[in-house]
Motif scaffolding. Structure first.
Motif, PDB file in Angstrom:
ATOM      1  N   ALA A 222       0.826  -1.209   0.000  1.00  0.00           N
ATOM      2  CA  ALA A 222       0.000   0.000   0.000  1.00  0.00           C
ATOM      3  C   ALA A 222       0.860   1.257   0.000  1.00  0.00           C
ATOM      4  O   ALA A 222       0.574   2.225  -0.698  1.00  0.00           O
ATOM      5  N   SER A 223       1.927   1.227   0.782  1.00  0.00           N
ATOM      6  CA  SER A 223       2.822   2.385   0.859  1.00  0.00           C
ATOM      7  C   SER A 223       3.495   2.650  -0.489  1.00  0.00           C
ATOM      8  O   SER A 223       3.615   3.808  -0.914  1.00  0.00           O
ATOM      9  N   THR A 224       3.916   1.582  -1.151  1.00  0.00           N
ATOM     10  CA  THR A 224       4.545   1.735  -2.469  1.00  0.00           C
ATOM     11  C   THR A 224       3.571   2.332  -3.472  1.00  0.00           C
ATOM     12  O   THR A 224       3.916   3.233  -4.234  1.00  0.00           O
ATOM     13  N   LEU A 225       2.336   1.844  -3.461  1.00  0.00           N
ATOM     14  CA  LEU A 225       1.328   2.361  -4.385  1.00  0.00           C
ATOM     15  C   LEU A 225       0.967   3.808  -4.054  1.00  0.00           C
ATOM     16  O   LEU A 225       0.787   4.639  -4.951  1.00  0.00           O
ATOM     17  N   ASP A 226       0.841   4.111  -2.760  1.00  0.00           N
ATOM     18  CA  ASP A 226       0.507   5.479  -2.351  1.00  0.00           C
ATOM     19  C   ASP A 226       1.563   6.473  -2.837  1.00  0.00           C
ATOM     20  O   ASP A 226       1.236   7.527  -3.394  1.00  0.00           O
ATOM     21  N   SER A 227       2.833   6.135  -2.606  1.00  0.00           N
ATOM     22  CA  SER A 227       3.910   7.048  -3.012  1.00  0.00           C
ATOM     23  C   SER A 227       3.989   7.156  -4.534  1.00  0.00           C
ATOM     24  O   SER A 227       4.283   8.232  -5.074  1.00  0.00           O
ATOM     25  N   SER A 228       3.711   6.061  -5.224  1.00  0.00           N
ATOM     26  CA  SER A 228       3.719   6.086  -6.691  1.00  0.00           C
ATOM     27  C   SER A 228       2.611   6.989  -7.220  1.00  0.00           C
ATOM     28  O   SER A 228       2.803   7.737  -8.190  1.00  0.00           O
ATOM     29  N   VAL A 239       3.223   7.900 -16.218  1.00  0.00           N
ATOM     30  CA  VAL A 239       2.402   6.886 -15.555  1.00  0.00           C
ATOM     31  C   VAL A 239       2.986   5.487 -15.744  1.00  0.00           C
ATOM     32  O   VAL A 239       3.134   4.720 -14.790  1.00  0.00           O
ATOM     33  N   LYS A 240       3.322   5.143 -16.970  1.00  0.00           N
ATOM     34  CA  LYS A 240       3.832   3.798 -17.264  1.00  0.00           C
ATOM     35  C   LYS A 240       5.136   3.534 -16.535  1.00  0.00           C
ATOM     36  O   LYS A 240       5.318   2.473 -15.913  1.00  0.00           O
ATOM     37  N   GLN A 241       6.053   4.469 -16.588  1.00  0.00           N
ATOM     38  CA  GLN A 241       7.352   4.295 -15.937  1.00  0.00           C
ATOM     39  C   GLN A 241       7.192   4.183 -14.421  1.00  0.00           C
ATOM     40  O   GLN A 241       7.847   3.357 -13.768  1.00  0.00           O
ATOM     41  N   THR A 242       6.335   5.006 -13.864  1.00  0.00           N
ATOM     42  CA  THR A 242       6.126   4.994 -12.418  1.00  0.00           C
ATOM     43  C   THR A 242       5.535   3.673 -11.963  1.00  0.00           C
ATOM     44  O   THR A 242       5.969   3.101 -10.948  1.00  0.00           O
ATOM     45  N   MET A 243       4.556   3.161 -12.681  1.00  0.00           N
ATOM     46  CA  MET A 243       3.925   1.906 -12.284  1.00  0.00           C
ATOM     47  C   MET A 243       4.829   0.704 -12.562  1.00  0.00           C
ATOM     48  O   MET A 243       4.757  -0.309 -11.857  1.00  0.00           O
ATOM     49  N   THR A 244       5.683   0.810 -13.556  1.00  0.00           N
ATOM     50  CA  THR A 244       6.663  -0.257 -13.793  1.00  0.00           C
ATOM     51  C   THR A 244       7.630  -0.350 -12.616  1.00  0.00           C
ATOM     52  O   THR A 244       7.976  -1.456 -12.156  1.00  0.00           O
ATOM     53  N   ALA A 245       8.052   0.802 -12.107  1.00  0.00           N
ATOM     54  CA  ALA A 245       8.943   0.821 -10.944  1.00  0.00           C
ATOM     55  C   ALA A 245       8.233   0.277  -9.710  1.00  0.00           C
ATOM     56  O   ALA A 245       8.810  -0.480  -8.921  1.00  0.00           O
ATOM     57  N   ALA A 246       6.958   0.652  -9.544  1.00  0.00           N
ATOM     58  CA  ALA A 246       6.178   0.154  -8.404  1.00  0.00           C
ATOM     59  C   ALA A 246       6.004  -1.352  -8.491  1.00  0.00           C
ATOM     60  O   ALA A 246       6.111  -2.070  -7.483  1.00  0.00           O
ATOM     61  N   GLN A 247       5.751  -1.846  -9.689  1.00  0.00           N
ATOM     62  CA  GLN A 247       5.588  -3.286  -9.894  1.00  0.00           C
ATOM     63  C   GLN A 247       6.867  -4.028  -9.519  1.00  0.00           C
ATOM     64  O   GLN A 247       6.813  -5.076  -8.856  1.00  0.00           O
ATOM     65  N   THR A 248       8.004  -3.494  -9.920  1.00  0.00           N
ATOM     66  CA  THR A 248       9.290  -4.109  -9.588  1.00  0.00           C
ATOM     67  C   THR A 248       9.497  -4.158  -8.081  1.00  0.00           C
ATOM     68  O   THR A 248       9.926  -5.181  -7.523  1.00  0.00           O
ATOM     69  N   THR A 249       9.185  -3.057  -7.406  1.00  0.00           N
ATOM     70  CA  THR A 249       9.350  -2.996  -5.950  1.00  0.00           C
ATOM     71  C   THR A 249       8.429  -3.998  -5.247  1.00  0.00           C
ATOM     72  O   THR A 249       8.864  -4.749  -4.365  1.00  0.00           O
ATOM     73  N   ILE A 250       7.169  -4.020  -5.617  1.00  0.00           N
ATOM     74  CA  ILE A 250       6.191  -4.900  -4.965  1.00  0.00           C
ATOM     75  C   ILE A 250       6.510  -6.361  -5.251  1.00  0.00           C
ATOM     76  O   ILE A 250       6.407  -7.218  -4.362  1.00  0.00           O
ATOM     77  N   LYS A 251       6.899  -6.664  -6.469  1.00  0.00           N
ATOM     78  CA  LYS A 251       7.267  -8.044  -6.797  1.00  0.00           C
ATOM     79  C   LYS A 251       8.476  -8.486  -6.003  1.00  0.00           C
ATOM     80  O   LYS A 251       8.538  -9.624  -5.510  1.00  0.00           O
ATOM     81  N   GLY A 252       9.451  -7.577  -5.841  1.00  0.00           N
ATOM     82  CA  GLY A 252      10.627  -7.888  -5.033  1.00  0.00           C
ATOM     83  C   GLY A 252      10.276  -8.116  -3.569  1.00  0.00           C
ATOM     84  O   GLY A 252      10.813  -9.028  -2.929  1.00  0.00           O
ATOM     85  N   ASP A 253       9.382  -7.294  -3.030  1.00  0.00           N
ATOM     86  CA  ASP A 253       8.962  -7.461  -1.633  1.00  0.00           C
ATOM     87  C   ASP A 253       8.196  -8.776  -1.446  1.00  0.00           C
ATOM     88  O   ASP A 253       8.289  -9.404  -0.393  1.00  0.00           O
TER      89      ASP A 253
END
Length: 255
Positions: A222-228, A239-253
């Motif tokens: 939730a925190s990753t998505l909120d900050s994104s 938008v695309k670049q930001t969500m790609t970075a968020a996806q990478t972070t969440i998948k890693g977590d």
């Protein structure tokens, strides 16, 4: 403009633009900030238009075309000036009359209506391109019993939970807080009699949908998505670049 909540996101935009033209000093529509669960709020917009944060443990929907187009719509709302992002709890500003429309938890209704010096209308969340009505994200808080505590404390906790969630008490809790009853045998007629606006909350239960795994089951999701979303809505980031970075972070977590 009709005296009721917009039924679709297209109407949210239309109403907001008309409201801005009628009163430039009032904020037509507001998005929450990262301190007020903006990713919970935006979830409904995604679902209404076929997007999502994830499909169970599959995080690819986060960067799918329908999610990106939905978030671009949100970003454009700020760019075009018919929506703003407010720091803190928007309900406080709404109660002052400075905001015309907002999305909030049913748990905030009593506080908002108590603070407002005007009539507050309540409606169900709007639908979108898909026409799907299962677009209301679940939320709220729950009761839990610590597995490592003593048997006596577990029993006491269970007795308290049973008392608090009884048919009668869950209605009383709803009257005070605005949260929905947790039992199907609760007397909801008494809720709507005391507050007719609560019918919209009950109607929303028919549209309820469990939240996405990426937001509620991945630690820090939730925190990753909120900050994104703050980067997208406030900083006008791609938008695309930001969500790609968020996806990478969440998948890693998750992994």
């Amino acid at each position: 403009m009709p005296d009721k909540a917009p039924a679709t996101w297209d109407q949210v935009e239309q109403y907001s633009k008309k409201l801005k033209a009628a009163n430039p000093k009032q904020i037509p529509f507001t998005w929450a900030s990262d301190t007020s669960y903006v990713s919970w709020e935006v979830t409904s917009l995604l679902w209404a238009n076929g997007g999502d944060w994830s499909n169970k443990w599959d995080f690819s929907p986060m960067t799918g075309d329908k999610t990106i187009s939905s978030l671009t719509f949100a970003q454009d709302s700020v760019k075009q000036g018919w929506a703003q992002v407010l720091n803190g709890d928007p309900s406080t500003v709404f109660g002052s009359g400075a905001i015309a429309q907002m999305i909030n938890s049913s748990g905030g209704i009593s506080g908002i209506k108590g603070a407002a010096k005007f009539n507050v209308g309540v409606g169900v969340l709007p639908t979108g391109l898909t026409g799907d009505t299962k677009i209301v994200p679940s939320g709220g808080a729950g009761l839990a019993i610590n597995a490592k505590t003593t048997p006596a404390k577990k029993l006491a906790a269970a007795m308290f939970a049973d008392y608090l969630t009884s048919s009668a008490n869950t209605v009383d809790f709803s009257k005070i807080t605005g949260y929905v009853p947790v039992r199907t045998d609760a007397d909801t007629a008494s809720l709507t009699a005391a507050n007719p606006d609560f019918q919209a909350v009950l109607d929303s239960l028919k549209r309820l949908r469990p939240q996405s795994y990426a937001r509620v089951l991945v630690p820090g999701g939730a925190s990753t998505l909120d900050s994104s979303l703050m980067k997208i809505l406030v900083d006008k980031a791609d938008v695309k670049q930001t969500m790609t970075a968020a996806q990478t972070t969440i998948k890693g977590d998750y992994e």
